[in-house]
Design a protein around this motif. Structure first.
Motif, PDB file in Angstrom:
ATOM      1  N   SER A 135      18.986  39.174  52.425  1.00 20.46           N
ATOM      2  CA  SER A 135      18.322  38.876  53.700  1.00 20.46           C
ATOM      3  C   SER A 135      19.005  37.730  54.436  1.00 20.46           C
ATOM      4  O   SER A 135      18.364  36.816  54.940  1.00 20.46           O
ATOM      5  N   ASP A 136      20.333  37.770  54.479  1.00 20.42           N
ATOM      6  CA  ASP A 136      21.098  36.706  55.114  1.00 20.42           C
ATOM      7  C   ASP A 136      22.266  37.360  55.856  1.00 20.42           C
ATOM      8  O   ASP A 136      23.176  37.917  55.253  1.00 20.42           O
ATOM      9  N   THR A 137      22.223  37.310  57.181  1.00 19.90           N
ATOM     10  CA  THR A 137      23.278  37.948  57.975  1.00 19.90           C
ATOM     11  C   THR A 137      24.285  36.939  58.518  1.00 19.90           C
ATOM     12  O   THR A 137      25.175  37.306  59.283  1.00 19.90           O
ATOM     13  N   THR A 138      24.161  35.684  58.137  1.00 17.27           N
ATOM     14  CA  THR A 138      25.133  34.658  58.539  1.00 17.27           C
ATOM     15  C   THR A 138      26.032  34.326  57.352  1.00 17.27           C
ATOM     16  O   THR A 138      25.841  34.821  56.247  1.00 17.27           O
ATOM     17  N   ASN A 139      27.003  33.462  57.566  1.00 20.67           N
ATOM     18  CA  ASN A 139      27.927  33.039  56.504  1.00 20.67           C
ATOM     19  C   ASN A 139      28.566  34.251  55.821  1.00 20.67           C
ATOM     20  O   ASN A 139      28.435  34.443  54.612  1.00 20.67           O
ATOM     21  N   ILE A 140      29.222  35.069  56.601  1.00 12.11           N
ATOM     22  CA  ILE A 140      29.827  36.305  56.092  1.00 12.11           C
ATOM     23  C   ILE A 140      31.344  36.249  56.256  1.00 12.11           C
ATOM     24  O   ILE A 140      31.844  35.789  57.280  1.00 12.11           O
ATOM     25  N   LYS A 141      32.054  36.712  55.243  1.00 13.12           N
ATOM     26  CA  LYS A 141      33.496  36.934  55.349  1.00 13.12           C
ATOM     27  C   LYS A 141      33.809  38.193  54.553  1.00 13.12           C
ATOM     28  O   LYS A 141      33.810  38.177  53.319  1.00 13.12           O
ATOM     29  N   ASN A 142      34.039  39.260  55.272  1.00 11.69           N
ATOM     30  CA  ASN A 142      34.307  40.533  54.614  1.00 11.69           C
ATOM     31  C   ASN A 142      35.679  40.539  53.965  1.00 11.69           C
ATOM     32  O   ASN A 142      36.611  39.885  54.456  1.00 11.69           O
ATOM     33  N   PRO A 143      35.822  41.268  52.861  1.00  6.95           N
ATOM     34  CA  PRO A 143      37.117  41.303  52.172  1.00  6.95           C
ATOM     35  C   PRO A 143      38.224  41.853  53.060  1.00  6.95           C
ATOM     36  O   PRO A 143      38.019  42.776  53.845  1.00  6.95           O
ATOM     37  N   GLY A 144      39.390  41.224  52.930  1.00  2.00           N
ATOM     38  CA  GLY A 144      40.598  41.687  53.606  1.00  2.00           C
ATOM     39  C   GLY A 144      41.762  41.479  52.660  1.00  2.00           C
ATOM     40  O   GLY A 144      41.889  40.400  52.054  1.00  2.00           O
ATOM     41  N   LEU A 145      42.578  42.471  52.495  1.00  5.40           N
ATOM     42  CA  LEU A 145      43.643  42.405  51.496  1.00  5.40           C
ATOM     43  C   LEU A 145      44.566  41.215  51.729  1.00  5.40           C
ATOM     44  O   LEU A 145      44.967  40.526  50.774  1.00  5.40           O
ATOM     45  N   GLY A 146      44.890  40.938  52.969  1.00  2.00           N
ATOM     46  CA  GLY A 146      45.823  39.856  53.278  1.00  2.00           C
ATOM     47  C   GLY A 146      45.297  38.492  52.893  1.00  2.00           C
ATOM     48  O   GLY A 146      45.966  37.721  52.190  1.00  2.00           O
ATOM     49  N   TRP A 147      44.069  38.147  53.346  1.00  2.00           N
ATOM     50  CA  TRP A 147      43.565  36.800  53.072  1.00  2.00           C
ATOM     51  C   TRP A 147      43.197  36.615  51.607  1.00  2.00           C
ATOM     52  O   TRP A 147      43.293  35.494  51.083  1.00  2.00           O
ATOM     53  N   ILE A 148      42.814  37.694  50.926  1.00  2.00           N
ATOM     54  CA  ILE A 148      42.503  37.567  49.495  1.00  2.00           C
ATOM     55  C   ILE A 148      43.763  37.228  48.709  1.00  2.00           C
ATOM     56  O   ILE A 148      43.765  36.336  47.850  1.00  2.00           O
ATOM     57  N   ILE A 149      44.868  37.938  49.001  1.00  2.00           N
ATOM     58  CA  ILE A 149      46.131  37.650  48.304  1.00  2.00           C
ATOM     59  C   ILE A 149      46.590  36.229  48.603  1.00  2.00           C
ATOM     60  O   ILE A 149      47.010  35.485  47.709  1.00  2.00           O
ATOM     61  N   GLY A 150      46.500  35.822  49.880  1.00  2.00           N
ATOM     62  CA  GLY A 150      46.882  34.458  50.244  1.00  2.00           C
ATOM     63  C   GLY A 150      46.029  33.413  49.544  1.00  2.00           C
ATOM     64  O   GLY A 150      46.550  32.399  49.038  1.00  2.00           O
ATOM     65  N   PHE A 151      44.717  33.648  49.502  1.00  2.00           N
ATOM     66  CA  PHE A 151      43.804  32.714  48.826  1.00  2.00           C
ATOM     67  C   PHE A 151      44.151  32.562  47.350  1.00  2.00           C
ATOM     68  O   PHE A 151      44.244  31.443  46.837  1.00  2.00           O
ATOM     69  N   LEU A 152      44.383  33.677  46.679  1.00  2.00           N
ATOM     70  CA  LEU A 152      44.683  33.622  45.251  1.00  2.00           C
ATOM     71  C   LEU A 152      46.012  32.918  44.982  1.00  2.00           C
ATOM     72  O   LEU A 152      46.144  32.171  44.002  1.00  2.00           O
TER      73      LEU A 152
END
Length: 695
Positions: A155-172
C-alpha cells in the motif's frame, strides 16, 4: 626460512634430518604424522605459480557453472529465500569438467599443463563468488523491494525504482568489490595467527584435496555420475510438470495431497525436486523448524485471526492489504527475523571480541622469551602447517594495494550512487564506508568462528539507520533499501573471500590467485546475475505476487522493514504490534534456551527458519521434510553410502529443477504456454461445473 613482504619470518620447524631414526619414540611419531598428513600425499607434485593457477580453461568452466548456479540461486531467492551451500557442487562439477577435458588432451598428446587442486580451488572460488552476487545483489529482497510490483502490495505508491538492467549492473559494480579490498590486509591475522576454522571453507578444501588423490578421483567420478543421473531426472520431471500447468492454480504444484481443507492453508506436497534436494542438504533442525513455523502460522494463527475479521481489521479490505490478515503475516515474520538476527548479531559480536582478546593475549604470551633453551611457549608446527604457511606467505598482496583499491572504489561509489538513487545522499554513503571495514572484519571473523555470515543482519541495520536518517519526506524507504544493498555487498563478499583464503591455504592455492579469482568471479556475477534476474522479471508478469510461482517473499518483507523504520508503527492493524513484541521476544528467548542447553539445544527449533513460512506458507517445508526423511532412511540402511552420495543426489535434484527455469523463461518470453490445465476440485464444485457445462 621464508620472508614475506611484511617482514614476518616462518622458520622450518619440521625437519626430517632432525629425527633420529633409531629412536623408537621419534620414529613412531614421524610415522603417525605421515599417516595423517595430507601434504605428504602431494609432496612429489610441484605447486604451480600463482599465474599458472589462473588458466583460461578454469575461467571458461567457471563462467558456464556461474550461469548454472545463478539460475539455481535466483529461483531459490524468488521462491522461498532458503539457499543451501553449493560449494560442494561447484568443486565437484569443476573437477569433472576440467578433468574430462585434460584427459582428452592427454590422450591426444596436446596437454601442456596438468589439472591441479589449486586450479580446482580457483574454479570453486570463482563460481561461488559469481553465484553469491545472485544472493547479495538483493534480487529477491532489497533491490526487488524497490519495484512498483512490491510497493503496490505494501500500500505504498511512492519511493519506487523499477528494475533496469543498466542501473542494476552499474550499482553492483560500484558496491561489490569494496568488501574484497577491506579484509585483504587481515588475511594473515585471520588464517595464520588466529587460526580461524571457517568450517565451510575447510570442508571444501578437504573435498578438493580428496578429488586429486587416486581413490578420491574414483569416488568423484561415481559422484558425478550420480549427480548427472538425478540432474536428468529432476530436469525431465520439471519439463513433464510444465505441460499440466496451463492456467492459475494448475498442475502438480497444486496437488491437494493432504486434502482440500489443508490445501486451502497451503499444506500440500507440490512434487518440487529442488526443495526435496534442499531438504537433503539442510540440517534436520532447519527443515523441522520450517515445518513447525508453518504449522504455527498457517495451521493455528492465521485461521484464528481470520475469525477476527470485522473486529481486528475491516471485513471490506482486500486480503492482499497490509491492514488485513496480510499485515499480520508480514510483520510478525519481520519481528521474528529481527529478534533472531539481533540476538545472533550480539552473540557473534561477543564471540568475536572475546576470541580476539584471547588470541591477542596468547600471542603476547608466545612472544615472551623462554627461560631455558629446552622450553618453548608455542607448539611445534606439523609438516602440513609448515608447508601451508610457507606457501600462504609467499605470494603477498601489498597492503598499499588493498587500501588504495578500497579508497579508489569508495570514491567512485560515493560519486556514482547518488545518481542511481537520488534519495541516497553522498554523506550517507561516506558514513557507511567509514564503518564498513570494521563490520566486514567482524562478519569475516564471526564467520570463521561460527560459519555463520550475518550479512543480511548488517543490511537490516543499514535499512533502519539510514532510512530513519533520511526520513519519510526525503525518500527514506528507498534510501534505506539502497543502503542495505551497499552494506550487504561489503560484508558478504568480505566473509566469502576469507572463507576462500582458508580453502586456498589448505589446498596450497596462492592468495593472489584466490584474490584474482574472487575479483573475476565477482565481475562475472555483476553481469550474469542481473541478466538472469531480467529473464525472470520479463518472463513472469506475476513475479513477486503472493499467488505467483515466484512470490519473492523477502522483497515485501524488506520493503516493509524500510517503511517501518521510516514511518513507525502507526499503520499496523489492531493488536499486530502486541503480537510482534511477543514473537520478537520469543525469538530471543528460544535462542537463549538453545544456547543454555548446549548440545541438547540442537533439538530446539530455529526462530529464523520458523519465520520463513509465515508469509508464503508451509508447502515447501513439506518437500524439505520429505528430503530429510529420504536421507534419514538412507543413512539407517547404509550410512557410508549416504554420506558419500547424498550431497551428489541433492545437488542433482537442485541443479536439474533449477536449470529448468531457463527454458521455462524462454518459453514464457516466446509466448508459448503449457497446453494442459490440470486442476483438482472438490466433489461439490465438480458437480456444479458439470451442471454448468451440461446446461
Amino acid at each position: 626460512m621464508v620472508q614475506n613482504g611484511d617482514g614476518d619470518r616462518v622458520d622450518n620447524a619440521f625437519d626430517d634430518d632432525a629425527i633420529d631414526e633409531n629412536d623408537p619414540n621419534q620414529k613412531g611419531s614421524k610415522l603417525r604424522e605421515e599417516e595423517i598428513s595430507v601434504e605428504r600425499a602431494f609432496e612429489n607434485q610441484e605447486v604451480p605459480s600463482w599465474r599458472n593457477q589462473l588458466t583460461i580453461r578454469a575461467f571458461f568452466v567457471s563462467l558456464v557453472l556461474s550461469i548454472l548456479f545463478s539460475f539455481i540461486v535466483m529461483k531459490l531467492n524468488l521462491t522461498t529465500g532458503i539457499i543451501p551451500s553449493l560449494n560442494v557442487s561447484a568443486g565437484l562439477l569443476g573437477f569433472f569438467f576440467v578433468k574430462t577435458w585434460t584427459k582428452f588432451l592427454e590422450k591426444s598428446g596436446w596437454l601442456r599443463q596438468p589439472f591441479t587442486r589449486q586450479e580446482n580451488t580457483v574454479i570453486q572460488t570463482c563460481v561461488v563468488a559469481s553465484s553469491g552476487i545472485a544472493f547479495s545483489g538483493g534480487f529477491g529482497s532489497y533491490l526487488f523491494g524497490m519495484s512498483e510490483r512490491i510497493a503496490t502490495q505494501s500500500s505504498d505508491t511512492t519511493n519506487i525504482k523499477n528494475p533496469g538492467l543498466g542501473w542494476i549492473i552499474g550499482f553492483l559494480f560500484v558496491v561489490s568489490f569494496l568488501g574484497l579490498f577491506s579484509v585483504v590486509p587481515l588475511r594473515k591475522i585471520m588464517i595464520i595467527d588466529f587460526k580461524l576454522t571457517y568450517p565451510s571453507g575447510t570442508a571444501t578444501a578437504h573435498l578438493i584435496n580428496s578429488f586429486h588423490t587416486r581413490q578420491g578421483a574414483k569416488l568423484a567420478k561415481k559422484q558425478v555420475k550420480t549427480l548427472a543421473k538425478f540432474f536428468s531426472f529432476s530436469f525431465l520431471w520439471s519439463f513433464f510438470k510444465w505441460f499440466f500447468s496451463g492456467g492459475d492454480d494448475c498442475g502438480f504444484d497444486y496437488f491437494p495431497s493432504l486434502g482440500l481443507k489443508a490445501f486451502q492453508y497451503k499444506f500440500y506436497f507440490d512434487f518440487s525436486a529442488i526443495y526435496v534436494g534442499v531438504g537433503m542438504i539442510c540440517p534436520y533442525i532447519i527443515n523441522i523448524s520450517v515445518l513447525l513455523g508453518g504449522i504455527l502460522s498457517w495451521g493455528v494463527m492465521w485461521p484464528l485471526i481470520e475469525k477476527k475479521k470485522g473486529d481486528w481489521y475491516s471485513a471490506d479490505l482486500d486480503e492482499s492489504s497490509l491492514q488485513s490478515v496480510q499485515g499480520y503475516k508480514v510483520f510478525i515474520a519481520i519481528a521474528m527475523i529481527l529478534g533472531d538476527g539481533l540476538y545472533n548479531f550480539f552473540k557473534v559480536l561477543s564471540h568475536t571480541l572475546s576470541g580476539m582478546y584471547y588470541q591477542i593475549r596468547d600471542k603476547r604470551r608466545e612472544n615472551v622469551l623462554p627461560v631455558g633453551q629446552g622450553s618453548s611457549s608455542s607448539p611445534q608446527l606439523s609438516y602440513d602447517e609448515q608447508r601451508r604457511t610457507q606457501l600462504f606467505l609467499k605470494d603477498q598482496i601489498p597492503t598499499w594495494f588493498s587500501v588504495g583499491g578500497y579508497v579508489a572504489i569508495a570514491a567512485i561509489s560515493i560519486a556514482t550512487l547518488p545518481h542511481i538513487f537520488n534519495e541516497l545522499k553522498w554523506y550517507y554513503i561516506l558514513v557507511i564506508y567509514l564503518v564498513a571495514p570494521t563490520l566486514a572484519f567482524c562478519n569475516a571473523y564471526g564467520c570463521g568462528l561460527t560459519d555463520w555470515s550475518l550479512a543480511s543482519t548488517y543490511g537490516k541495520l543499514a535499512i533502519f539507520t539510514i532510512g530513519a536518517w533520511a526520513g519519510a519526506a526525503h525518500g527514506g524507504v528507498l534510501a534505506g533499501l539502497a543502503a542495505c544493498g551497499v552494506m550487504m555487498n561489503i560484508v558478504s563478499t568480505a566473509s566469502d573471500l576469507t572463507q576462500d583464503f582458508k580453502t586456498g591455504y589448505l589446498t596450497l592455492a596462492s592468495p593472489r590467485a584466490m584474490f584474482v579469482s574472487q575479483i573475476i568471479g565477482t565481475a562475472m556475477g555483476c553481469i550474469v546475475s542481473p541478466c538472469v534476474f531480467w529473464i525472470f522479471y520479463n518472463a513472469f508478469d506475476d513475479l513477486g505476487k503472493e499467488t505467483s510461482e515466484y512470490p519473492a517473499p523477502y522483497a515485501i518483507v524488506y520493503r516493509n522493514m524500510a517503511k517501518l523504520g521510516v514511518e513507525g508503527f502507526s499503520y499496523l492493524p489492531k493488536n499486530c504490534l502486541m503480537l510482534c513484541y511477543i514473537f520478537f521476544g520469543s525469538a530471543i528467548v528460544i535462542n537463549m534456551i538453545k544456547d543454555f542447553l548446549g548440545k541438547r539445544g540442537r533439538f530446539i527449533p530455529l526462530p529464523m527458519a520458523m519465520a520463513i513460512p509465515f508469509y508464503i506458507g508451509p508447502y515447501f517445508a513439506i518437500d524439505m521434510c520429505v528430503g530429510s526423511v529420504i536421507l534419514f532412511v538412507w543413512e539407517k540402511i547404509n550410512k557410508a553410502k549416504a554420506d558419500a552420495f547424498g550431497p551428489a543426489v541433492a545437488s542433482g535434484l537442485i541443479c536439474g529443477d533449477g536449470i529448468w527455469a531457463l527454458p521455462a523463461s524462454i518459453l514464457a518470453l516466446a509466448g508459448v504456454n503449457p497446453p494442459i490445465c490440470m486442476k483438482f476440485l472438490s466433489r461439490a464444485t465438480n458437480a456444479k461445473v458439470d451442471a454448468l457445462l451440461g446446461s
